[in-house]
Design a protein around this motif. Structure first.
Motif, PDB file in Angstrom:
ATOM      1  N   ILE A   1       0.827  -1.201   0.000  1.00  0.00           N
ATOM      2  CA  ILE A   1       0.000   0.000   0.000  1.00  0.00           C
ATOM      3  C   ILE A   1       0.865   1.257   0.000  1.00  0.00           C
ATOM      4  CG2 ILE A   1      -1.840   1.228   1.168  1.00  0.00           C
ATOM      5  CD1 ILE A   1      -2.683  -1.415   0.035  1.00  0.00           C
TER       6      ILE A   1
ATOM      7  N   SER B   1     -23.613 -11.915 -10.339  1.00  0.00           N
ATOM      8  CA  SER B   1     -22.695 -13.042 -10.189  1.00  0.00           C
ATOM      9  C   SER B   1     -23.395 -14.294 -10.683  1.00  0.00           C
ATOM     10  CB  SER B   1     -22.315 -13.262  -8.732  1.00  0.00           C
ATOM     11  OG  SER B   1     -22.083 -12.058  -8.091  1.00  0.00           O
ATOM     12  N   GLN B   2     -24.630 -14.392 -10.297  1.00  0.00           N
ATOM     13  CA  GLN B   2     -25.487 -15.511 -10.703  1.00  0.00           C
ATOM     14  C   GLN B   2     -25.404 -15.750 -12.204  1.00  0.00           C
ATOM     15  OE1 GLN B   2     -29.017 -17.070  -9.573  1.00  0.00           O
ATOM     16  NE2 GLN B   2     -28.372 -18.029 -11.481  1.00  0.00           N
TER      17      GLN B   2
ATOM     18  N   PHE C   1     -21.656 -16.642 -13.472  1.00  0.00           N
ATOM     19  CA  PHE C   1     -21.114 -17.965 -13.190  1.00  0.00           C
ATOM     20  C   PHE C   1     -21.960 -19.092 -13.730  1.00  0.00           C
ATOM     21  CE2 PHE C   1     -18.924 -15.394  -9.916  1.00  0.00           C
ATOM     22  CZ  PHE C   1     -17.656 -15.585 -10.414  1.00  0.00           C
TER      23      PHE C   1
ATOM     24  N   ASN D   1      -3.062  -8.399 -10.201  1.00  0.00           N
ATOM     25  CA  ASN D   1      -4.231  -9.041  -9.633  1.00  0.00           C
ATOM     26  C   ASN D   1      -5.455  -8.729 -10.469  1.00  0.00           C
ATOM     27  OD1 ASN D   1      -2.606  -8.551  -6.718  1.00  0.00           O
ATOM     28  ND2 ASN D   1      -3.595 -10.499  -7.076  1.00  0.00           N
ATOM     29  N   LEU D   2      -6.441  -9.588 -10.323  1.00  0.00           N
ATOM     30  CA  LEU D   2      -7.685  -9.382 -11.058  1.00  0.00           C
ATOM     31  C   LEU D   2      -8.813  -9.082 -10.087  1.00  0.00           C
ATOM     32  CD1 LEU D   2      -9.132  -9.587 -13.863  1.00  0.00           C
ATOM     33  CD2 LEU D   2      -9.850 -11.849 -13.121  1.00  0.00           C
ATOM     34  N   LEU D   3      -9.515  -8.013 -10.385  1.00  0.00           N
ATOM     35  CA  LEU D   3     -10.702  -7.675  -9.603  1.00  0.00           C
ATOM     36  C   LEU D   3     -11.920  -7.966 -10.449  1.00  0.00           C
ATOM     37  CD1 LEU D   3      -9.296  -6.343  -7.276  1.00  0.00           C
ATOM     38  CD2 LEU D   3     -10.583  -4.273  -7.769  1.00  0.00           C
TER      39      LEU D   3
ATOM     40  N   LYS E   1     -18.036   0.950  -8.918  1.00  0.00           N
ATOM     41  CA  LYS E   1     -17.064   0.400  -7.970  1.00  0.00           C
ATOM     42  C   LYS E   1     -15.639   0.612  -8.454  1.00  0.00           C
ATOM     43  CE  LYS E   1     -18.683  -3.803  -7.443  1.00  0.00           C
ATOM     44  NZ  LYS E   1     -18.821  -5.183  -6.951  1.00  0.00           N
TER      45      LYS E   1
ATOM     46  N   ASN F   1     -13.627   4.346  -7.314  1.00  0.00           N
ATOM     47  CA  ASN F   1     -12.655   4.022  -6.278  1.00  0.00           C
ATOM     48  C   ASN F   1     -11.223   3.878  -6.790  1.00  0.00           C
ATOM     49  OD1 ASN F   1     -14.808   4.061  -4.589  1.00  0.00           O
ATOM     50  ND2 ASN F   1     -15.028   1.838  -4.501  1.00  0.00           N
TER      51      ASN F   1
ATOM     52  N   ARG G   1      -9.575   1.443  -8.003  1.00  0.00           N
ATOM     53  CA  ARG G   1      -8.893   0.305  -7.417  1.00  0.00           C
ATOM     54  C   ARG G   1      -8.183  -0.519  -8.463  1.00  0.00           C
ATOM     55  NH1 ARG G   1      -9.810  -2.415  -2.826  1.00  0.00           N
ATOM     56  NH2 ARG G   1     -10.508  -1.082  -1.156  1.00  0.00           N
TER      57      ARG G   1
ATOM     58  N   GLU H   1      -9.198   5.873  -2.867  1.00  0.00           N
ATOM     59  CA  GLU H   1      -9.216   4.710  -1.978  1.00  0.00           C
ATOM     60  C   GLU H   1      -7.859   4.426  -1.352  1.00  0.00           C
ATOM     61  OE1 GLU H   1     -11.537   1.783  -1.210  1.00  0.00           O
ATOM     62  OE2 GLU H   1     -12.588   3.694  -1.145  1.00  0.00           O
TER      63      GLU H   1
ATOM     64  N   ILE I   1      -6.988   3.739   2.466  1.00  0.00           N
ATOM     65  CA  ILE I   1      -6.422   2.464   2.903  1.00  0.00           C
ATOM     66  C   ILE I   1      -5.139   2.697   3.692  1.00  0.00           C
ATOM     67  CG2 ILE I   1      -5.265   0.384   2.100  1.00  0.00           C
ATOM     68  CD1 ILE I   1      -7.235   0.360  -0.254  1.00  0.00           C
TER      69      ILE I   1
ATOM     70  N   ILE J   1      -7.878  -2.934   3.689  1.00  0.00           N
ATOM     71  CA  ILE J   1      -7.806  -2.956   2.245  1.00  0.00           C
ATOM     72  C   ILE J   1      -9.180  -2.955   1.590  1.00  0.00           C
ATOM     73  CG2 ILE J   1      -6.712  -4.085   0.298  1.00  0.00           C
ATOM     74  CD1 ILE J   1      -4.597  -3.808   2.177  1.00  0.00           C
ATOM     75  N   GLY J   2     -10.137  -3.585   2.234  1.00  0.00           N
ATOM     76  CA  GLY J   2     -11.451  -3.672   1.597  1.00  0.00           C
ATOM     77  C   GLY J   2     -11.500  -4.765   0.554  1.00  0.00           C
TER      78      GLY J   2
ATOM     79  N   ALA K   1     -16.868 -22.181  -9.861  1.00  0.00           N
ATOM     80  CA  ALA K   1     -17.711 -21.090 -10.333  1.00  0.00           C
ATOM     81  C   ALA K   1     -18.835 -20.830  -9.333  1.00  0.00           C
ATOM     82  CB  ALA K   1     -18.271 -21.418 -11.709  1.00  0.00           C
TER      83      ALA K   1
ATOM     84  N   LEU L   1     -17.542 -19.193  -6.196  1.00  0.00           N
ATOM     85  CA  LEU L   1     -17.291 -17.789  -6.468  1.00  0.00           C
ATOM     86  C   LEU L   1     -18.585 -17.003  -6.501  1.00  0.00           C
ATOM     87  CD1 LEU L   1     -14.523 -18.073  -9.185  1.00  0.00           C
ATOM     88  CD2 LEU L   1     -14.318 -17.007  -6.947  1.00  0.00           C
ATOM     89  N   GLU L   2     -19.595 -17.595  -7.083  1.00  0.00           N
ATOM     90  CA  GLU L   2     -20.881 -16.916  -7.143  1.00  0.00           C
ATOM     91  C   GLU L   2     -21.360 -16.552  -5.740  1.00  0.00           C
ATOM     92  OE1 GLU L   2     -23.932 -19.109  -9.165  1.00  0.00           O
ATOM     93  OE2 GLU L   2     -25.484 -17.829  -8.299  1.00  0.00           O
TER      94      GLU L   2
ATOM     95  N   THR M   1     -18.968 -13.778  -4.113  1.00  0.00           N
ATOM     96  CA  THR M   1     -19.086 -12.421  -4.647  1.00  0.00           C
ATOM     97  C   THR M   1     -20.421 -11.804  -4.260  1.00  0.00           C
ATOM     98  OG1 THR M   1     -19.856 -13.323  -6.749  1.00  0.00           O
ATOM     99  CG2 THR M   1     -17.552 -12.759  -6.602  1.00  0.00           C
ATOM    100  N   GLU M   2     -21.429 -12.624  -4.122  1.00  0.00           N
ATOM    101  CA  GLU M   2     -22.723 -12.090  -3.739  1.00  0.00           C
ATOM    102  C   GLU M   2     -22.629 -11.420  -2.365  1.00  0.00           C
ATOM    103  OE1 GLU M   2     -26.020 -14.605  -5.417  1.00  0.00           O
ATOM    104  OE2 GLU M   2     -26.644 -14.413  -3.323  1.00  0.00           O
TER     105      GLU M   2
ATOM    106  N   ASN N   1     -20.237  -8.290  -2.454  1.00  0.00           N
ATOM    107  CA  ASN N   1     -20.911  -7.138  -3.040  1.00  0.00           C
ATOM    108  C   ASN N   1     -21.696  -6.383  -1.972  1.00  0.00           C
ATOM    109  OD1 ASN N   1     -20.313  -6.773  -5.732  1.00  0.00           O
ATOM    110  ND2 ASN N   1     -21.770  -8.311  -6.436  1.00  0.00           N
TER     111      ASN N   1
ATOM    112  N   ASN O   1     -14.020  -6.311  -2.221  1.00  0.00           N
ATOM    113  CA  ASN O   1     -13.588  -6.894  -3.467  1.00  0.00           C
ATOM    114  C   ASN O   1     -12.995  -8.268  -3.242  1.00  0.00           C
ATOM    115  OD1 ASN O   1     -12.977  -3.680  -4.286  1.00  0.00           O
ATOM    116  ND2 ASN O   1     -13.968  -4.990  -5.778  1.00  0.00           N
ATOM    117  N   LEU O   2     -12.992  -9.037  -4.323  1.00  0.00           N
ATOM    118  CA  LEU O   2     -12.435 -10.381  -4.235  1.00  0.00           C
ATOM    119  C   LEU O   2     -11.189 -10.477  -5.086  1.00  0.00           C
ATOM    120  CD1 LEU O   2     -12.914 -13.337  -3.233  1.00  0.00           C
ATOM    121  CD2 LEU O   2     -13.806 -13.761  -5.513  1.00  0.00           C
ATOM    122  N   LEU O   3     -10.150 -10.991  -4.481  1.00  0.00           N
ATOM    123  CA  LEU O   3      -8.911 -11.245  -5.211  1.00  0.00           C
ATOM    124  C   LEU O   3      -8.770 -12.740  -5.380  1.00  0.00           C
ATOM    125  CD1 LEU O   3      -7.817  -8.397  -5.115  1.00  0.00           C
ATOM    126  CD2 LEU O   3      -5.795  -9.292  -4.008  1.00  0.00           C
ATOM    127  N   LEU O   4      -8.532 -13.136  -6.594  1.00  0.00           N
ATOM    128  CA  LEU O   4      -8.403 -14.551  -6.869  1.00  0.00           C
ATOM    129  C   LEU O   4      -6.930 -14.877  -6.980  1.00  0.00           C
ATOM    130  CD1 LEU O   4     -10.813 -16.348  -7.322  1.00  0.00           C
ATOM    131  CD2 LEU O   4     -10.352 -16.224  -9.753  1.00  0.00           C
TER     132      LEU O   4
ATOM    133  N   ARG P   1      -2.373  -7.675   0.439  1.00  0.00           N
ATOM    134  CA  ARG P   1      -3.337  -7.014  -0.431  1.00  0.00           C
ATOM    135  C   ARG P   1      -4.757  -7.375  -0.057  1.00  0.00           C
ATOM    136  NH1 ARG P   1      -2.850  -5.064  -5.436  1.00  0.00           N
ATOM    137  NH2 ARG P   1      -0.810  -4.236  -5.905  1.00  0.00           N
TER     138      ARG P   1
END
Lengths: 341, 341
Positions: free
Chosen positions: A55, A75-76, A79, A101-103, A119, A123, A125, B54, B58, B64-65, B85, B88-89, B92-93, B96, B101-104, B125
């Motif tokens: 950071i 998301s529904q 996926f 990284n992937l958001l 989002k 932000n 991000r 952001e 942070i 980090i959020g 999948a 993840l669904e 993320t629901e 949200n 946020n989700l980092l994979l 992160r």
DNA sequence: TAAAGTTATTAAACCGGTTTAAAGAATCGG
DNA sequence: CCGATTCTTTAAACCGGTTTAATAACTTTA
């Protein structure tokens, strides 16, 4: 938070008897710092198990080290389409290589599609954006482009400056339809995706053109507009049978819908491919697992993900992007659902 | 970077004629700032289209959020399993809802599984981690727990302090096997997943227990260890036929393998369910699309994702987590592949 | 040996917010 | 009317790094 409580660059500096600046430079491999000092600093870093706080680094450099994949759907939805999984596979593979990284940004509900955009846009991000193809009426698309974020759009977009990765939807649909015609089919139904989506439009056009080139009259009552889901395909099939429309082939706008059709036909005793030939689009894994196996238009989804991510990385690294609009080719894969009987 | 070049809190402060501190407090809805001032500040914010950066936030808050989903496998592997999948669904629901946020985090190659962990542990992160079930020999798991990061583990873990969301693998396997026995099957093959994975072990145990409770002798040559992939299922089926092992049912460790078996049986003329009954595990979408439709053990994968994410959110918000180990139940879904003949 | 040139190190500014502690203004009670 | 309270506002510190510009130390050169 045991050991890694928080070793900062100042702790390292103090223990090594140098300034924070020197530590930073030493870690960055700057030529200015003396060899001996460098080694000493590195040893201290090792001793304290210090790793720079991302950071802090981001704060200064204003580079996040992440990109966002915006999908203006729930998301529904996302996926339930195997299509996205393969896109993601391609993207993450490239991003891993660049330590990015992937958001993933989806919407909480159908009604609030703007959220997926906000989002990211507000932000900040992410350093760049990959944009999933959306409704051609989606006003947010323009917002993204105008925001100044580096963007890659998945699909065809009229604006000539926007980086895109496109499939050959038109060509693929043309191939599929022509294949059915060659089999001797004359009354070919097309179950299209939502016609406010460019890819659905392009596939419809490909279908029309193929009919036209083969002197088959296009009939609008052989086109059914659905939403790309398996359930919708099922409905469409049901509708066709119930209304006793005459047809001898179905070209579905994607595999999920084709599989839905296949299912209702099986239940209702319509023989595939004897009575009706079916062709889908996408070539998802499921297509080769159903019975009869589905003839479909293969599109290299993973490759699309790879291309998009690579293109974005190029922009972010200040490289000139050779190809503003890349296009991947599709290929007809013939399986049982359209075998010559 | 047109309009949103960079309007900072200082710009707003200057234009509004107040200090940055006041702007910050006003935006934060702090009671201390006077109503009039607040309104004035908010108007200025609106006028300048200011949105707080952001990263700055942070930096100060050290939050980090975002949370990380670590999967010590390649993207390739992850996205070829529909299972993920749905996880993840669910995640993320929830995320949200909390504006997280989700980092994979996956690994670039099989050999470097530590990378998936390092990316998150070192760079900090994410505020917390959801950990996909991994090999029981994976030494990195302990690293994660010891790192002090809030963690939720997907699967069964011996350590009693670690938050987990578990399926009832044992129970599900027991149900599946018992179902086959009730059909009159006596020589039931089990194609297991990799036996260094807890879930594969538990399913094997469930299978054994059901045999035992019904006085059927367990034979180790009816167990084949594979890797959960469709191709592996295909191989296993081939192997069974080639070696002419005697069997009348197959309980596969997951649906993908069951579908692989189904395919080879179809090709080789083994009739399902007449000659052999097949049961899978997971209930992925594909299971209801293949022909014959696959009997399987349904597990609520999306719900697992939801529970895991909610649990992590609770920890991050300092709430006491009621249930350290949550367990979701499985349910046998009987379809054509094991219909009474 | 003094001046000029190199090389190594560091103080201080900066990124963009939040928060604390203190100051200033307004109100209240006696 | 003065001291005590309460209400607002703000200066300054802080988060943890990087980078710039200045300084210090050491070599050369004349």
């Amino acid at each position: 938070m045991k050991e890694n409580r928080k070793v900062t660059i100042r702790d390292v500096a103090k223990l090594a008897g140098v300034s924070p600046a020197t530590v930073s430079l030493a870690l960055g491999g700057d030529a200015r710092v003396n060899e001996k000092t460098r080694i000493h600093v590195l040893e201290t870093v090792e001793k304290l198990q210090y790793t720079p706080n991302e950071i802090g680094r981001i704060m200064r450099s204003q580079k996040i080290g992440a990109i966002a994949f915006i999908i203006p759907n729930t998301s529904q939805h996302v996926f339930s389409h195997p299509y996205f999984a393969q896109l993601l596979e391609g993207m993450t593979e490239v991003l891993n290589r660049y330590s990015y990284n992937l958001l993933l940004s989806t919407t909480p509900s159908e009604a609030e599609e703007a959220v997926a955009y906000d989002k990211i846009l507000r932000n900040r991000r992410a350093d760049g954006i990959i944009l999933s193809s959306a409704s051609i009426n989606d006003r947010n698309l323009l917002r993204v482009v105008e925001s100044g974020f580096p963007v890659v759009y998945l699909g065809r977009w009229l604006h000539p400056d926007v980086l895109t990765v496109e499939r050959d939807d038109f060509g693929g649909a043309y191939q599929a339809t022509e294949h059915l015609i060659r089999l001797g089919r004359k009354r070919i139904v097309h179950i299209s995706g939502p016609l406010d989506h460019q890819e659905a439009l392009d596939r419809l056009e490909g279908y029309k053109k193929a009919l036209n080139d083969n002197e088959i009259l296009f009939k609008s009552n052989l086109v059914i507009e659905k939403d790309f889901s398996r359930a919708a395909g099922y409905e469409a099939g049901l509708q066709l049978l119930r209304e006793k429309r005459e047809f001898d082939a179905v070209f579905a706008g994607n595999d999920l819908m084709a599989i839905g059709v296949l299912k209702v036909f099986k239940e209702q005793g319509v023989k595939v491919p004897q009575d009706v030939s079916i062709v889908g689009f996408d070539d998802i894994e499921m297509a080769s697992v159903v019975s009869p196996m589905l003839t479909t238009v293969h599109q290299p989804m993973k490759q699309i993900g790879v291309l998009a991510a690579e293109k974005l990385m190029a922009v972010l690294n200040g490289q000139e992007v050779a190809e503003v609009q890349s296009k991947v080719t599709t290929e007809l894969v013939i399986r049982e659902s359209s075998e010559i009987n």
